[in-house]
Enzyme design. Structure first.
Site, PDB file in Angstrom:
ATOM      1  N   ASP A 182       0.866  -1.185   0.000  1.00  0.00           N
ATOM      2  CA  ASP A 182       0.000   0.000   0.000  1.00  0.00           C
ATOM      3  C   ASP A 182       0.898   1.228   0.000  1.00  0.00           C
ATOM      4  OD1 ASP A 182      -3.249   0.402   0.927  1.00  0.00           O
ATOM      5  OD2 ASP A 182      -1.924   2.160   0.986  1.00  0.00           O
ATOM      6  N   ARG A 220     -19.197   8.796 -12.710  1.00  0.00           N
ATOM      7  CA  ARG A 220     -18.493   7.721 -11.994  1.00  0.00           C
ATOM      8  C   ARG A 220     -17.237   7.287 -12.730  1.00  0.00           C
ATOM      9  NH1 ARG A 220     -21.093   2.690 -14.105  1.00  0.00           N
ATOM     10  NH2 ARG A 220     -22.411   3.516 -15.734  1.00  0.00           N
ATOM     11  N   VAL A 280     -10.092  -5.544  -8.743  1.00  0.00           N
ATOM     12  CA  VAL A 280     -11.282  -5.198  -7.961  1.00  0.00           C
ATOM     13  C   VAL A 280     -11.567  -3.699  -8.095  1.00  0.00           C
ATOM     14  CG1 VAL A 280     -12.272  -5.180  -5.630  1.00  0.00           C
ATOM     15  CG2 VAL A 280     -10.757  -7.049  -6.309  1.00  0.00           C
ATOM     16  N   THR A 281     -10.512  -2.940  -8.271  1.00  0.00           N
ATOM     17  CA  THR A 281     -10.590  -1.474  -8.348  1.00  0.00           C
ATOM     18  C   THR A 281     -11.674  -1.025  -9.336  1.00  0.00           C
ATOM     19  OG1 THR A 281      -8.211  -1.442  -7.951  1.00  0.00           O
ATOM     20  CG2 THR A 281      -9.181   0.591  -8.798  1.00  0.00           C
ATOM     21  N   ASN A 282     -12.430  -0.016  -8.944  1.00  0.00           N
ATOM     22  CA  ASN A 282     -13.488   0.535  -9.806  1.00  0.00           C
ATOM     23  C   ASN A 282     -13.004   1.717 -10.634  1.00  0.00           C
ATOM     24  OD1 ASN A 282     -15.855  -0.984  -9.482  1.00  0.00           O
ATOM     25  ND2 ASN A 282     -16.245  -0.096  -7.477  1.00  0.00           N
ATOM     26  N   PRO A 283     -13.634   2.010 -11.725  1.00  0.00           N
ATOM     27  CA  PRO A 283     -14.711   1.243 -12.361  1.00  0.00           C
ATOM     28  C   PRO A 283     -14.145  -0.048 -12.939  1.00  0.00           C
ATOM     29  CG  PRO A 283     -14.119   3.169 -13.702  1.00  0.00           C
ATOM     30  CD  PRO A 283     -13.286   3.241 -12.483  1.00  0.00           C
ATOM     31  N   ASP A 318     -22.605  -8.822  -8.217  1.00  0.00           N
ATOM     32  CA  ASP A 318     -23.990  -8.467  -8.547  1.00  0.00           C
ATOM     33  C   ASP A 318     -24.831  -9.733  -8.702  1.00  0.00           C
ATOM     34  OD1 ASP A 318     -23.417  -5.528  -8.989  1.00  0.00           O
ATOM     35  OD2 ASP A 318     -22.048  -6.437 -10.421  1.00  0.00           O
ATOM     36  N   ALA A 374     -24.255 -12.565  -7.208  1.00  0.00           N
ATOM     37  CA  ALA A 374     -24.444 -13.142  -5.868  1.00  0.00           C
ATOM     38  C   ALA A 374     -25.577 -12.419  -5.134  1.00  0.00           C
ATOM     39  CB  ALA A 374     -23.146 -13.043  -5.071  1.00  0.00           C
ATOM     40  N   ARG A 375     -25.588 -11.085  -5.261  1.00  0.00           N
ATOM     41  CA  ARG A 375     -26.669 -10.330  -4.599  1.00  0.00           C
ATOM     42  C   ARG A 375     -28.018 -10.704  -5.203  1.00  0.00           C
ATOM     43  NH1 ARG A 375     -23.095  -4.966  -5.028  1.00  0.00           N
ATOM     44  NH2 ARG A 375     -22.130  -5.018  -2.973  1.00  0.00           N
ATOM     45  N   ARG A 426     -28.865 -13.543  -6.686  1.00  0.00           N
ATOM     46  CA  ARG A 426     -29.262 -14.897  -6.273  1.00  0.00           C
ATOM     47  C   ARG A 426     -29.719 -14.904  -4.816  1.00  0.00           C
ATOM     48  NH1 ARG A 426     -25.557 -18.832  -6.106  1.00  0.00           N
ATOM     49  NH2 ARG A 426     -23.813 -17.446  -6.384  1.00  0.00           N
ATOM     50  N   HIS A 449     -20.198  -4.042 -14.642  1.00  0.00           N
ATOM     51  CA  HIS A 449     -20.360  -3.916 -13.193  1.00  0.00           C
ATOM     52  C   HIS A 449     -20.694  -2.440 -12.959  1.00  0.00           C
ATOM     53  CE1 HIS A 449     -19.879  -4.048  -8.912  1.00  0.00           C
ATOM     54  NE2 HIS A 449     -18.887  -3.192  -8.941  1.00  0.00           N
ATOM     55  N   THR A 469     -18.328  -0.968   0.876  1.00  0.00           N
ATOM     56  CA  THR A 469     -18.630  -2.403   0.921  1.00  0.00           C
ATOM     57  C   THR A 469     -17.300  -3.146   1.063  1.00  0.00           C
ATOM     58  OG1 THR A 469     -18.440  -2.758  -1.461  1.00  0.00           O
ATOM     59  CG2 THR A 469     -20.608  -2.124  -0.636  1.00  0.00           C
TER      60      THR A 469
HETATM   61  N1  LIG Z   1     -15.477  -4.386  -7.982  1.00  0.00           N
HETATM   62  C1  LIG Z   1     -16.275  -4.276  -6.929  1.00  0.00           C
HETATM   63  O1  LIG Z   1     -17.323  -4.916  -6.886  1.00  0.00           O
HETATM   64  C2  LIG Z   1     -15.860  -3.380  -5.788  1.00  0.00           C
HETATM   65  C3  LIG Z   1     -16.499  -3.435  -4.536  1.00  0.00           C
HETATM   66  C4  LIG Z   1     -16.048  -2.602  -3.522  1.00  0.00           C
HETATM   67  C5  LIG Z   1     -15.026  -1.696  -3.782  1.00  0.00           C
HETATM   68  N2  LIG Z   1     -14.464  -1.648  -5.011  1.00  0.00           N
HETATM   69  C6  LIG Z   1     -13.373  -0.741  -5.354  1.00  0.00           C
HETATM   70  O2  LIG Z   1     -12.191  -1.222  -4.742  1.00  0.00           O
HETATM   71  C7  LIG Z   1     -11.299  -0.122  -4.539  1.00  0.00           C
HETATM   72  C8  LIG Z   1     -10.843  -0.133  -3.093  1.00  0.00           C
HETATM   73  O3  LIG Z   1     -11.938   0.164  -2.247  1.00  0.00           O
HETATM   74  P1  LIG Z   1     -11.683   0.463  -0.686  1.00  0.00           P
HETATM   75  O4  LIG Z   1     -13.019   0.713  -0.088  1.00  0.00           O
HETATM   76  O5  LIG Z   1     -10.788  -0.571  -0.111  1.00  0.00           O
HETATM   77  O6  LIG Z   1     -10.860   1.830  -0.796  1.00  0.00           O
HETATM   78  P2  LIG Z   1      -9.830   2.386   0.285  1.00  0.00           P
HETATM   79  O7  LIG Z   1      -9.696   3.856  -0.012  1.00  0.00           O
HETATM   80  O8  LIG Z   1     -10.221   1.950   1.656  1.00  0.00           O
HETATM   81  O9  LIG Z   1      -8.461   1.637  -0.092  1.00  0.00           O
HETATM   82  C9  LIG Z   1      -7.700   1.946  -1.203  1.00  0.00           C
HETATM   83  C10 LIG Z   1      -6.252   1.738  -0.803  1.00  0.00           C
HETATM   84  O10 LIG Z   1      -5.427   1.896  -1.959  1.00  0.00           O
HETATM   85  C11 LIG Z   1      -4.231   2.472  -1.505  1.00  0.00           C
HETATM   86  N3  LIG Z   1      -3.450   3.025  -2.608  1.00  0.00           N
HETATM   87  C12 LIG Z   1      -3.611   4.193  -3.270  1.00  0.00           C
HETATM   88  N4  LIG Z   1      -2.647   4.331  -4.190  1.00  0.00           N
HETATM   89  C13 LIG Z   1      -1.873   3.237  -4.123  1.00  0.00           C
HETATM   90  C14 LIG Z   1      -0.707   2.799  -4.816  1.00  0.00           C
HETATM   91  N5  LIG Z   1      -0.139   3.527  -5.792  1.00  0.00           N
HETATM   92  N6  LIG Z   1      -0.152   1.616  -4.472  1.00  0.00           N
HETATM   93  C15 LIG Z   1      -0.701   0.869  -3.485  1.00  0.00           C
HETATM   94  N7  LIG Z   1      -1.802   1.227  -2.795  1.00  0.00           N
HETATM   95  C16 LIG Z   1      -2.372   2.401  -3.111  1.00  0.00           C
HETATM   96  C17 LIG Z   1      -4.684   3.526  -0.500  1.00  0.00           C
HETATM   97  O11 LIG Z   1      -3.620   3.935   0.349  1.00  0.00           O
HETATM   98  C18 LIG Z   1      -5.778   2.755   0.224  1.00  0.00           C
HETATM   99  O12 LIG Z   1      -5.258   2.075   1.366  1.00  0.00           O
HETATM  100  C19 LIG Z   1     -12.088   1.130  -4.944  1.00  0.00           C
HETATM  101  O13 LIG Z   1     -11.780   1.467  -6.277  1.00  0.00           O
HETATM  102  C20 LIG Z   1     -13.527   0.665  -4.839  1.00  0.00           C
HETATM  103  O14 LIG Z   1     -14.407   1.443  -5.647  1.00  0.00           O
HETATM  104  C21 LIG Z   1     -14.849  -2.476  -6.014  1.00  0.00           C
END
Ligand SMILES: NC(=O)c1ccc[n+]([C@@H]2O[C@H](COP(=O)([O-])OP(=O)(O)OC[C@H]3O[C@@H](n4cnc5c(N)ncnc54)[C@H](O)[C@@H]3O)[C@@H](O)[C@H]2O)c1
Length: 316
Positions: free
Chosen positions: A32, A87, A117-120, A147, A149-150, A152, A174, A219
């Site tokens: 991180d 978004r 996992v990261t959005n979008p 989505d 899973a939710r 179902r 998504h 979430t």
């Molecule tokens: N795909 C999905 O269904 C889904 C579901 C939930 C959340 N998300 C996405 O997942 C991501 C994370 O969500 P979160 O709630 O944990 O966010 P968060 O802000 O709690 O965590 C993000 C982390 O990334 C770290 N970070 C930033 N830049 C970085 C880098 N260059 N190298 C390493 N780490 C770095 C930050 O320090 C932070 O700890 C978001 O984009 C969120 O939208 C996706």
């Protein structure tokens, strides 16, 4: 297997804990930008490890420490900015972040599978494919797995049937343009009809993530379970099918974009992309999702940016 989790905020830290509980990693590396946080999470998990039956080495580190990972999970993100008009603006900032980190992660673990996992999610999966140079079968996003899973779970409550016994997918983006595949939805070998009630279940399921965010701010548990299921399919070569965000290579004439389709997941990543026989309205919805994500990809690129993509041309 060595697993690296990049970004140990709310999702990444919950995922790391889930992986530890399920014994999916021999070595877990947490990376991180906030290194102190990663160190704290690693220490806490080391202490938790004493209560598990599967030994795992947990440590915090930099990209160099991820070398030789079997799976790299991208859960790093800039925070949501209330000034965003759209978004997909999150995608522009997260693309900057991915440009800094994804090529280096790919060099460190040239054999890895990358889970986004990261959005979008679809936009970031598309960029991760291009930036890693790995090819579309080794880079994929959690997409509509959560989505589905939710959907179902909520159908299950309505129908009084266990969610595992329902085959009902949400496919496409998504995001807002996702759609339910009623034409192929079954429960115990009987069709799940598309009627006002079941459609209302989908409508609610597609919004319920926002309710979680509204109430607790984010979430974390369901998405971590979803990501852990994908990691498990790789680690144990289970060949489970699930909807994941993958590069679409010609399905319904759609290509060069990432969207969720049902896929088979094994030790090499995406073993097969399945091409369901969608109804006419579902085909139209899939194409609409492709257009939406394409616009998202375009919005994530800044003026003069080199195009990351044309990812379909990468070797599989
Ligand atoms: N795909 C999905 O269904 C889904 C579901 C939930 C959340 N998300 C996405 O997942 C991501 C994370 O969500 P979160 O709630 O944990 O966010 P968060 O802000 O709690 O965590 C993000 C982390 O990334 C770290 N970070 C930033 N830049 C970085 C880098 N260059 N190298 C390493 N780490 C770095 C930050 O320090 C932070 O700890 C978001 O984009 C969120 O939208 C996706």
């Amino acid at each position: 297997m060595k697993i690296s989790v990049i970004g140990v905020g709310r999702v990444g830290s919950t995922l790391a804990y889930t992986l530890l509980l399920r014994g999916l990693a021999d070595e877990l590396v947490l990376v991180d930008e906030a290194h102190q946080v990663a160190l704290g999470e690693a220490l806490d998990l080391q202490h938790a490890e004493a209560f598990t039956s599967h030994p795992v080495i947990v440590r915090a580190g930099g990209v160099e420490d991820t070398a030789g990972s079997g799976v790299v999970v991208l859960a790093c993100s800039v925070p949501w900015n209330p000034a965003y008009q759209d978004r997909f603006e999150l995608g522009r900032d997260n693309l900057r972040l991915f440009r800094r980190i994804v090529p280096a992660l790919a060099r460190a673990s040239p054999e890895a599978k990358m889970l986004v996992v990261t959005n979008p999610c679809d936009v970031m999966t598309y960029h991760a494919v291009g930036l890693s140079g790995f090819g579309p079968r080794r880079v994929f996003g959690t997409g509509t797995l959560i989505d589905s899973a939710r959907f179902r779970t909520m159908l299950s409550a309505k129908m009084g049937i266990h969610p595992d016994d329902l085959r009902a997918y949400v496919l496409g983006e998504h995001g807002d343009s996702q759609f339910p595949v009623f034409s192929l939805a079954v429960a115990g070998a009987t069709r799940i009809a598309r009627d006002p009630d079941t459609h209302e279940v989908f409508r609610q399921a597609s919004r319920v993530g926002f309710e979680v965010v509204h109430r607790k701010g984010h979430t974390s548990y369901a998405i971590s379970m979803a990501a852990a299921l994908v990691v498990e399919a790789i680690a144990w070569d289970t060949h489970r099918t699930m909807p994941l965000s993958v590069v679409v290579e010609g399905f319904l004439g759609v290509r060069d974009v990432c969207l969720s389709l049902p896929v088979v997941v094994g030790k090499d990543g995406i073993a097969r992309v399945l091409e369901p026989e969608l109804g006419d309205d579902e085909q139209a919805a899939f194409r609409r999702s492709a257009e939406t994500v394409r616009q998202g990809i375009a919005l994530s690129l800044e003026h003069g940016d080199p195009l990351v993509g044309q990812v379909s041309n990468l070797p599989i």
